[in-house]
Design a protein around this motif. Structure first.
Motif, PDB file in Angstrom:
ATOM      1  N   GLN A   1       0.916  -1.205  -0.117  1.00 35.53           N
ATOM      2  CA  GLN A   1       0.087   0.137  -0.105  1.00 35.53           C
ATOM      3  C   GLN A   1       0.807   1.377  -0.052  1.00 35.53           C
ATOM      4  O   GLN A   1       0.661   2.337  -0.627  1.00 35.53           O
ATOM      5  CB  GLN A   1      -0.821  -0.150   1.298  1.00 35.53           C
TER       6      GLN A   1
ATOM      7  N   LYS B   1      15.992   1.390  16.332  1.00 36.21           N
ATOM      8  CA  LYS B   1      17.071   0.533  16.436  1.00 36.21           C
ATOM      9  C   LYS B   1      18.042   0.563  15.045  1.00 36.21           C
ATOM     10  O   LYS B   1      19.240   0.517  15.316  1.00 36.21           O
ATOM     11  CB  LYS B   1      16.743  -1.085  16.783  1.00 36.21           C
ATOM     12  N   SER B   2      17.195   0.468  13.882  1.00 41.89           N
ATOM     13  CA  SER B   2      18.083   0.349  12.676  1.00 41.89           C
ATOM     14  C   SER B   2      18.680   1.589  12.450  1.00 41.89           C
ATOM     15  O   SER B   2      19.532   1.703  11.649  1.00 41.89           O
ATOM     16  CB  SER B   2      17.188  -0.216  11.697  1.00 41.89           C
TER      17      SER B   2
ATOM     18  N   ARG C   1      11.733   4.040   7.730  1.00 39.71           N
ATOM     19  CA  ARG C   1      10.612   3.292   7.879  1.00 39.71           C
ATOM     20  C   ARG C   1       9.417   3.645   7.320  1.00 39.71           C
ATOM     21  O   ARG C   1       9.198   4.927   7.642  1.00 39.71           O
ATOM     22  CB  ARG C   1      10.404   2.501   9.097  1.00 39.71           C
TER      23      ARG C   1
ATOM     24  N   ALA D   1       1.458   2.781   6.738  1.00 39.54           N
ATOM     25  CA  ALA D   1       0.159   3.505   6.493  1.00 39.54           C
ATOM     26  C   ALA D   1      -0.688   3.823   7.701  1.00 39.54           C
ATOM     27  O   ALA D   1      -0.848   2.559   8.653  1.00 39.54           O
ATOM     28  CB  ALA D   1      -0.773   2.927   5.429  1.00 39.54           C
TER      29      ALA D   1
ATOM     30  N   LYS E   1      -2.846  -1.322  16.386  1.00 40.34           N
ATOM     31  CA  LYS E   1      -2.176  -2.309  15.742  1.00 40.34           C
ATOM     32  C   LYS E   1      -2.918  -3.450  15.781  1.00 40.34           C
ATOM     33  O   LYS E   1      -2.925  -4.585  16.408  1.00 40.34           O
ATOM     34  CB  LYS E   1      -0.785  -2.819  16.504  1.00 40.34           C
TER      35      LYS E   1
ATOM     36  N   ASP F   1       5.651  -1.721  16.433  1.00 41.71           N
ATOM     37  CA  ASP F   1       7.056  -1.259  16.347  1.00 41.71           C
ATOM     38  C   ASP F   1       7.418   0.154  16.190  1.00 41.71           C
ATOM     39  O   ASP F   1       8.182   0.983  16.823  1.00 41.71           O
ATOM     40  CB  ASP F   1       7.985  -2.258  15.215  1.00 41.71           C
TER      41      ASP F   1
ATOM     42  N   ASN G   1       9.907   4.134  17.249  1.00 36.97           N
ATOM     43  CA  ASN G   1      10.660   5.117  16.486  1.00 36.97           C
ATOM     44  C   ASN G   1      10.100   6.327  16.425  1.00 36.97           C
ATOM     45  O   ASN G   1      11.049   7.269  16.598  1.00 36.97           O
ATOM     46  CB  ASN G   1      10.386   4.751  14.862  1.00 36.97           C
TER      47      ASN G   1
ATOM     48  N   TYR H   1     -11.552   1.671  15.728  1.00 37.76           N
ATOM     49  CA  TYR H   1     -10.602   1.676  16.895  1.00 37.76           C
ATOM     50  C   TYR H   1     -11.384   1.208  18.292  1.00 37.76           C
ATOM     51  O   TYR H   1     -10.661   0.744  18.909  1.00 37.76           O
ATOM     52  CB  TYR H   1     -10.249   3.135  16.848  1.00 37.76           C
TER      53      TYR H   1
END
Ligand code: F42
Length: 152
Positions: free
Chosen positions: A19, A50-51, A55, A58, A74, A82, A86, A129
């Motif tokens: 998407q 972390k990386s 990232r 949507a 989620k 995750d 961030n 939601y």
């Protein structure tokens, strides 16, 4: 057009990765709703906690007076997504795309009356939601993204 530097590492979730790709490639003409619900989405780009990679996700489009709620639902999972980490780690390295081009934004977690107001706006856009809220003991975090004006 606002752009974060770094290596893009796509989501491990295929439907989301696809998407994001469709939305960006068509500048929001396609891939702009949640499946066939007709409910609009936005694309949020951020830096990995972390990386340090780029990232993209949507999210449902919940907009009010130029600000956007980023609801870490989620699907009512017991743990935060995750991407929550961030945004906590890099609140100033975010772009939001709601249409042809992304803009830079700063995000903040909201609480109290502000949380309640944004929760109502979010449920008005996407009633699901409320179902997610019932599914998990976790309080679903909401970030609010405020455009920073430098849409470079
Ligand atoms: N998710 C929501 O939570 N709310 C929504 O309103 C929503 C709407 C929506 C609409 C359309 C659509 O296509 C998807 C939608 N989603 C919505 C799903 C959303 O886009 C995310 O896929 C979902 O919330 C899960 O996010 P996630 O960040 O947990 O994604 C996982 C699947 C993922 O990609 N994990 C990566 C992996 O390799 O396993 C890591 C991703 C990452 O950001 N890693 C960080 C890094 O450093 O790179 C580290 C993060 C950490 O834990 O510190």
């Amino acid at each position: 057009m606002a752009k974060l530097s770094g290596t893009y590492v796509p989501s491990t979730s295929a439907w989301v990765r696809e998407q994001v790709e469709l939305y960006e490639r068509t500048e929001g003409r396609e891939g702009s709703t949640l499946r066939d619900t007709g409910i609009p989405v936005v694309i949020v780009t951020m830096r990995g906690a972390k990386s340090g990679s780029i990232r993209k996700i949507a999210l449902m489009r919940v907009e009010h007076l130029g600000e956007y709620a980023l609801v870490a639902s989620k699907g009512g999972a017991p743990d935060n997504p995750d991407w929550y980490h961030n945004l906590v780690e890099h609140p100033d390295e975010v772009t939001v795309q709601d249409g042809p081009a992304p803009f830079s934004a700063r995000v903040r977690l909201v609480d109290g009356a502000e949380y309640d107001a944004w929760w109502q706006r979010s449920v008005a856009v996407f009633p699901q939601y409320e179902t997610y809220k019932q599914k998990t003991p976790r309080r679903i975090p909401i970030f609010v993204a405020t455009p920073t004006g430098n849409s470079a």
